[in-house]
Write a protein that holds these residues in place. Structure first.
Motif, PDB file in Angstrom:
ATOM      1  N   MET A   1      34.154  26.614  18.369  1.00 55.26           N
ATOM      2  CA  MET A   1      34.006  26.351  19.785  1.00 55.26           C
ATOM      3  C   MET A   1      35.002  27.219  20.568  1.00 55.26           C
ATOM      4  SD  MET A   1      34.446  22.803  21.919  1.00 55.26           S
ATOM      5  CE  MET A   1      36.211  22.731  22.004  1.00 55.26           C
ATOM      6  N   ALA A   2      34.526  27.852  21.586  1.00 55.19           N
ATOM      7  CA  ALA A   2      35.375  28.704  22.422  1.00 55.19           C
ATOM      8  C   ALA A   2      35.979  27.886  23.559  1.00 55.19           C
ATOM      9  CB  ALA A   2      34.558  29.845  23.002  1.00 55.19           C
ATOM     10  N   VAL A   3      37.215  28.201  23.884  1.00 57.53           N
ATOM     11  CA  VAL A   3      37.882  27.587  25.033  1.00 57.53           C
ATOM     12  C   VAL A   3      37.972  28.647  26.122  1.00 57.53           C
ATOM     13  CG1 VAL A   3      40.009  26.546  25.866  1.00 57.53           C
ATOM     14  CG2 VAL A   3      39.210  26.033  23.560  1.00 57.53           C
ATOM     15  N   LEU A   4      37.475  28.305  27.314  1.00 56.38           N
ATOM     16  CA  LEU A   4      37.472  29.237  28.436  1.00 56.38           C
ATOM     17  C   LEU A   4      38.392  28.738  29.533  1.00 56.38           C
ATOM     18  CD1 LEU A   4      33.632  29.874  28.652  1.00 56.38           C
ATOM     19  CD2 LEU A   4      35.332  31.262  27.491  1.00 56.38           C
ATOM     20  N   LYS A   5      39.005  29.664  30.233  1.00 52.24           N
ATOM     21  CA  LYS A   5      39.881  29.331  31.345  1.00 52.24           C
ATOM     22  C   LYS A   5      39.431  30.138  32.556  1.00 52.24           C
ATOM     23  CE  LYS A   5      44.678  28.848  32.639  1.00 52.24           C
ATOM     24  NZ  LYS A   5      46.068  28.827  32.202  1.00 52.24           N
ATOM     25  N   VAL A   6      39.631  29.581  33.748  1.00 49.66           N
ATOM     26  CA  VAL A   6      39.241  30.250  34.991  1.00 49.66           C
ATOM     27  C   VAL A   6      40.477  30.414  35.871  1.00 49.66           C
ATOM     28  CG1 VAL A   6      37.818  30.105  37.069  1.00 49.66           C
ATOM     29  CG2 VAL A   6      36.931  29.251  34.893  1.00 49.66           C
ATOM     30  N   ILE A   7      40.643  31.627  36.394  1.00 54.87           N
ATOM     31  CA  ILE A   7      41.705  31.888  37.361  1.00 54.87           C
ATOM     32  C   ILE A   7      41.062  32.390  38.649  1.00 54.87           C
ATOM     33  CG2 ILE A   7      43.525  32.355  35.674  1.00 54.87           C
ATOM     34  CD1 ILE A   7      43.060  35.363  36.161  1.00 54.87           C
ATOM     35  N   GLU A   8      41.748  32.192  39.744  1.00 54.58           N
ATOM     36  CA  GLU A   8      41.248  32.656  41.036  1.00 54.58           C
ATOM     37  C   GLU A   8      42.107  33.835  41.488  1.00 54.58           C
ATOM     38  OE1 GLU A   8      39.958  30.650  45.283  1.00 54.58           O
ATOM     39  OE2 GLU A   8      40.555  29.400  43.594  1.00 54.58           O
ATOM     40  N   VAL A   9      41.440  34.908  41.910  1.00 54.11           N
ATOM     41  CA  VAL A   9      42.133  36.140  42.297  1.00 54.11           C
ATOM     42  C   VAL A   9      41.607  36.607  43.649  1.00 54.11           C
ATOM     43  CG1 VAL A   9      42.561  38.550  41.660  1.00 54.11           C
ATOM     44  CG2 VAL A   9      42.422  36.806  39.872  1.00 54.11           C
ATOM     45  N   LEU A  10      42.513  37.051  44.494  1.00 50.99           N
ATOM     46  CA  LEU A  10      42.149  37.642  45.781  1.00 50.99           C
ATOM     47  C   LEU A  10      42.389  39.142  45.693  1.00 50.99           C
ATOM     48  CD1 LEU A  10      44.019  35.115  48.083  1.00 50.99           C
ATOM     49  CD2 LEU A  10      41.624  35.045  47.392  1.00 50.99           C
ATOM     50  N   ALA A  11      41.454  39.937  46.210  1.00 46.20           N
ATOM     51  CA  ALA A  11      41.607  41.396  46.173  1.00 46.20           C
ATOM     52  C   ALA A  11      40.969  42.004  47.420  1.00 46.20           C
ATOM     53  CB  ALA A  11      40.962  41.971  44.919  1.00 46.20           C
ATOM     54  N   ASN A  12      41.371  43.235  47.723  1.00 42.08           N
ATOM     55  CA  ASN A  12      40.797  43.915  48.883  1.00 42.08           C
ATOM     56  C   ASN A  12      40.548  45.384  48.572  1.00 42.08           C
ATOM     57  OD1 ASN A  12      43.629  44.367  48.881  1.00 42.08           O
ATOM     58  ND2 ASN A  12      43.456  45.167  50.959  1.00 42.08           N
ATOM     59  N   SER A  13      39.726  46.002  49.415  1.00 40.79           N
ATOM     60  CA  SER A  13      39.381  47.414  49.261  1.00 40.79           C
ATOM     61  C   SER A  13      38.989  47.976  50.617  1.00 40.79           C
ATOM     62  CB  SER A  13      38.207  47.565  48.295  1.00 40.79           C
ATOM     63  OG  SER A  13      37.689  48.881  48.332  1.00 40.79           O
ATOM     64  N   GLU A  14      39.251  49.246  50.816  1.00 35.45           N
ATOM     65  CA  GLU A  14      38.806  49.914  52.035  1.00 35.45           C
ATOM     66  C   GLU A  14      37.364  50.415  51.898  1.00 35.45           C
ATOM     67  OE1 GLU A  14      41.644  52.969  52.867  1.00 35.45           O
ATOM     68  OE2 GLU A  14      43.207  51.543  53.424  1.00 35.45           O
ATOM     69  N   LYS A  15      36.812  50.401  50.658  1.00 38.91           N
ATOM     70  CA  LYS A  15      35.465  50.934  50.395  1.00 38.91           C
ATOM     71  C   LYS A  15      34.353  49.895  50.530  1.00 38.91           C
ATOM     72  CE  LYS A  15      37.025  54.273  46.943  1.00 38.91           C
ATOM     73  NZ  LYS A  15      36.865  54.653  45.535  1.00 38.91           N
ATOM     74  N   SER A  16      34.462  48.799  49.720  1.00 37.04           N
ATOM     75  CA  SER A  16      33.357  47.840  49.653  1.00 37.04           C
ATOM     76  C   SER A  16      33.803  46.546  48.981  1.00 37.04           C
ATOM     77  CB  SER A  16      32.188  48.433  48.863  1.00 37.04           C
ATOM     78  OG  SER A  16      32.571  48.603  47.500  1.00 37.04           O
ATOM     79  N   TRP A  17      32.925  45.532  49.084  1.00 36.25           N
ATOM     80  CA  TRP A  17      33.204  44.277  48.382  1.00 36.25           C
ATOM     81  C   TRP A  17      33.125  44.499  46.876  1.00 36.25           C
ATOM     82  CZ3 TRP A  17      30.053  43.178  52.906  1.00 36.25           C
ATOM     83  CH2 TRP A  17      30.755  42.492  53.910  1.00 36.25           C
ATOM     84  N   GLU A  18      32.195  45.332  46.439  1.00 41.53           N
ATOM     85  CA  GLU A  18      32.074  45.624  45.008  1.00 41.53           C
ATOM     86  C   GLU A  18      33.359  46.269  44.480  1.00 41.53           C
ATOM     87  OE1 GLU A  18      29.329  48.172  41.863  1.00 41.53           O
ATOM     88  OE2 GLU A  18      28.743  48.096  43.970  1.00 41.53           O
TER      89      GLU A  18
END
Length: 66
Positions: free
Chosen positions: A1-18
């Motif tokens: 069984m795999a154990v998964l963890k979730v983290i929240e990250v904020l990021a920015n770019s001058e180009k695009s959301w992608e």
């Protein structure tokens, strides 16, 4: 069984959301291994003189814990 963890990250770019999402994953990947997925939780942009100058994302990154 795999154990998964979730983290929240904020990021920015001058180009695009992608590009901002790519930067979030790349930065998280420097300290977190086994990244499995990314969920775009929120998108926003900063506007100056009626033009978007900065794209921002709030992402949730899921990775497998060994």
């Amino acid at each position: 069984m795999a154990v998964l963890k979730v983290i929240e990250v904020l990021a920015n770019s001058e180009k695009s959301w992608e590009d901002a999402a790519q930067k979030a994953v790349a930065h998280a990947g420097k300290s977190v291994k086994n990244i499995k997925s990314v969920y775009i939780n929120e998108q926003s942009a900063h506007v100056t003189d009626n033009k978007i100058t900065d794209y921002r994302v709030n992402v949730k990154i899921t990775f497998e814990v060994n």
